[in-house]
Design a protein around this motif. Structure first.
Motif, PDB file in Angstrom:
ATOM      1  N   GLN A 127       1.851  11.442   3.330  1.00  0.00           N
ATOM      2  CA  GLN A 127       1.746  12.112   4.624  1.00  0.00           C
ATOM      3  C   GLN A 127       2.268  13.534   4.508  1.00  0.00           C
ATOM      4  OE1 GLN A 127       3.925  10.345   7.928  1.00  0.00           O
ATOM      5  NE2 GLN A 127       2.495  11.204   9.413  1.00  0.00           N
ATOM      6  N   LEU A 137       4.851   7.091   1.959  1.00  0.00           N
ATOM      7  CA  LEU A 137       5.094   5.875   2.724  1.00  0.00           C
ATOM      8  C   LEU A 137       4.598   4.656   1.975  1.00  0.00           C
ATOM      9  CD1 LEU A 137       3.812   7.301   6.111  1.00  0.00           C
ATOM     10  CD2 LEU A 137       6.173   6.611   5.692  1.00  0.00           C
ATOM     11  N   TYR A 149       0.938   5.480   0.871  1.00  0.00           N
ATOM     12  CA  TYR A 149       0.294   6.553   1.601  1.00  0.00           C
ATOM     13  C   TYR A 149       1.076   7.845   1.398  1.00  0.00           C
ATOM     14  CZ  TYR A 149      -2.503   3.115   4.139  1.00  0.00           C
ATOM     15  OH  TYR A 149      -3.378   2.118   4.460  1.00  0.00           O
ATOM     16  N   SER A 179       0.853  -1.190   0.000  1.00  0.00           N
ATOM     17  CA  SER A 179       0.000   0.000   0.000  1.00  0.00           C
ATOM     18  C   SER A 179       0.885   1.235   0.000  1.00  0.00           C
ATOM     19  CB  SER A 179      -0.896   0.027   1.244  1.00  0.00           C
ATOM     20  OG  SER A 179      -1.747  -1.100   1.295  1.00  0.00           O
ATOM     21  N   GLN A 220      -3.541   0.482  -3.069  1.00  0.00           N
ATOM     22  CA  GLN A 220      -3.189  -0.822  -2.564  1.00  0.00           C
ATOM     23  C   GLN A 220      -3.061  -1.787  -3.723  1.00  0.00           C
ATOM     24  OE1 GLN A 220      -6.048  -3.144  -0.378  1.00  0.00           O
ATOM     25  NE2 GLN A 220      -4.478  -4.269   0.727  1.00  0.00           N
ATOM     26  N   PHE A 275       5.296  -0.451   7.814  1.00  0.00           N
ATOM     27  CA  PHE A 275       5.653   0.714   7.016  1.00  0.00           C
ATOM     28  C   PHE A 275       7.160   0.842   6.841  1.00  0.00           C
ATOM     29  CE2 PHE A 275       1.836   3.268   6.331  1.00  0.00           C
ATOM     30  CZ  PHE A 275       0.941   2.676   7.206  1.00  0.00           C
ATOM     31  N   GLY A 276       7.540   1.379   5.679  1.00  0.00           N
ATOM     32  CA  GLY A 276       8.903   1.794   5.475  1.00  0.00           C
ATOM     33  C   GLY A 276       9.113   3.183   6.062  1.00  0.00           C
ATOM     34  N   SER A 277      10.328   3.696   5.935  1.00  0.00           N
ATOM     35  CA  SER A 277      10.630   5.029   6.488  1.00  0.00           C
ATOM     36  C   SER A 277      10.244   6.153   5.548  1.00  0.00           C
ATOM     37  CB  SER A 277      12.110   5.125   6.830  1.00  0.00           C
ATOM     38  OG  SER A 277      12.417   4.259   7.907  1.00  0.00           O
ATOM     39  N   PHE A 279      -4.300   7.347   2.468  1.00  0.00           N
ATOM     40  CA  PHE A 279      -4.212   6.213   1.563  1.00  0.00           C
ATOM     41  C   PHE A 279      -4.241   6.639   0.106  1.00  0.00           C
ATOM     42  CE2 PHE A 279      -4.739   2.008   0.007  1.00  0.00           C
ATOM     43  CZ  PHE A 279      -5.734   2.047  -0.962  1.00  0.00           C
ATOM     44  N   GLN A 296       0.113  15.981   9.508  1.00  0.00           N
ATOM     45  CA  GLN A 296      -1.125  15.223   9.347  1.00  0.00           C
ATOM     46  C   GLN A 296      -0.845  13.728   9.352  1.00  0.00           C
ATOM     47  OE1 GLN A 296      -3.482  16.482   6.031  1.00  0.00           O
ATOM     48  NE2 GLN A 296      -3.203  18.655   6.460  1.00  0.00           N
ATOM     49  N   GLY A 297      -1.901  12.959   9.460  1.00  0.00           N
ATOM     50  CA  GLY A 297      -1.775  11.517   9.381  1.00  0.00           C
ATOM     51  C   GLY A 297      -1.619  11.054   7.938  1.00  0.00           C
ATOM     52  N   PRO A 298      -1.089   9.857   7.739  1.00  0.00           N
ATOM     53  CA  PRO A 298      -0.960   9.324   6.371  1.00  0.00           C
ATOM     54  C   PRO A 298      -2.328   9.204   5.697  1.00  0.00           C
ATOM     55  CG  PRO A 298       0.343   8.033   7.919  1.00  0.00           C
ATOM     56  CD  PRO A 298      -0.512   8.953   8.739  1.00  0.00           C
ATOM     57  N   LYS A 319      -1.345  -7.231   9.856  1.00  0.00           N
ATOM     58  CA  LYS A 319      -0.635  -6.047  10.307  1.00  0.00           C
ATOM     59  C   LYS A 319       0.090  -5.407   9.142  1.00  0.00           C
ATOM     60  CE  LYS A 319       0.026  -7.759  14.995  1.00  0.00           C
ATOM     61  NZ  LYS A 319       0.978  -8.263  15.983  1.00  0.00           N
ATOM     62  N   LEU A 320       0.054  -4.090   9.147  1.00  0.00           N
ATOM     63  CA  LEU A 320       0.681  -3.307   8.098  1.00  0.00           C
ATOM     64  C   LEU A 320       2.026  -2.817   8.607  1.00  0.00           C
ATOM     65  CD1 LEU A 320      -0.473  -2.619   5.314  1.00  0.00           C
ATOM     66  CD2 LEU A 320      -1.215  -0.437   6.229  1.00  0.00           C
ATOM     67  N   LEU A 365       5.744  13.299   2.611  1.00  0.00           N
ATOM     68  CA  LEU A 365       6.429  12.029   2.860  1.00  0.00           C
ATOM     69  C   LEU A 365       5.566  10.926   2.255  1.00  0.00           C
ATOM     70  CD1 LEU A 365       8.774  10.526   4.370  1.00  0.00           C
ATOM     71  CD2 LEU A 365       7.174  10.310   6.298  1.00  0.00           C
TER      72      LEU A 365
END
Lengths: 114, 114
Positions: free
Chosen positions: A37, A90, A35, A33, A48, A105-107, A45, A41-43, A102-103, A88
């Motif tokens: 960001q 993600l 995202y 997936s 996917q 995430f990369g950096s 979507f 703020q939050g990521p 579970k998801l 950013l």
């Protein structure tokens, strides 16, 4: 084991240019997936992919596209960059698509559009 | 539309104290919630999740409480440590059964004072 890896880590582009971001999921993970960001703020979507097929798209313009390769890695492409695309980006992977997955995430890739 | 929101943008606590981070959601049909921790320069990291058939779930030093009546969940961190300083997000799937597509809240920044 390596986690989700993204490249490049940072990128500077100018308005109107095109960019390609890359993601390698955790080994064995088939769902990827993307995202966005924005600072503070939050990521949000974007896409996917599961088993190389698009399984969902967020509220983003057609300038955003993605694909997943046979080895489950993925690319996110953004055309005709706007200043507002600075964010950013993600990538996240999970073993499969579904509940209780579970998801991870990369950096992220920090994209700056000037 | 669906939304997931956090109550406070910043929470400052003394090292050793307990921290409580709150989150409200709007969709009464939501059945799965996740808390993520994002440290500076990194992607979100899974902390704990909870399903709607539970009111409480405990992990290592963390507890998530879910109040479906008022559509509210909270993350409690016991004996907060400097390493807990980060931005915390609550998230839920866009649709049941697919945790690859998540809606994130705005995030709460936790600052731990030594």
């Amino acid at each position: 084991d390596a986690g989700v890896t993204q490249s490049p880590t940072h990128l500077i582009k100018t308005r109107g240019q095109q960019v390609t971001l890359r993601c390698s999921p955790i080994s064995g993970h088939k769902s990827v997936s993307w995202y966005q960001q924005v600072l503070g703020q939050g990521p949000q979507f974007i896409f996917q992919y599961y088993e190389k097929e698009e399984r969902g798209r967020g509220n983003f313009p057609d300038r955003f596209s993605a694909r997943q390769f046979p080895n489950y890695s993925s690319e996110l492409n953004v055309n005709a960059l706007l200043l507002g695309d600075s964010a950013l980006y993600l990538c996240a992977s999970s073993l499969k698509q579904g509940a209780n997955e579970k998801l991870f995430f990369g950096s992220g890739t920090q994209l700056s559009v000037l | 539309g669906e939304s997931v929101g956090l109550h406070l943008p910043t929470l400052s606590v003394q090292e050793g104290d307990n921290s409580i981070i709150n989150c409200a959601y709007s969709n009464s049909a939501s059945d799965y919630f996740i808390w993520y921790k994002q440290e500076s320069g990194k992607g979100p990291q899974f902390i704990i999740d909870i399903r709607s058939n539970m009111d409480k779930r405990q992990g290592q030093r963390v507890t998530v409480l879910l109040n479906k009546t008022v559509k509210h969940l909270s993350l409690q961190i016991a004996a907060t440590q400097p390493g807990d300083s980060a931005v915390y997000f609550c998230a839920e799937p866009f649709s049941p059964g697919n945790t690859g597509k998540l809606i994130f809240g705005q995030g709460t920044t936790l600052q731990v004072k030594p």
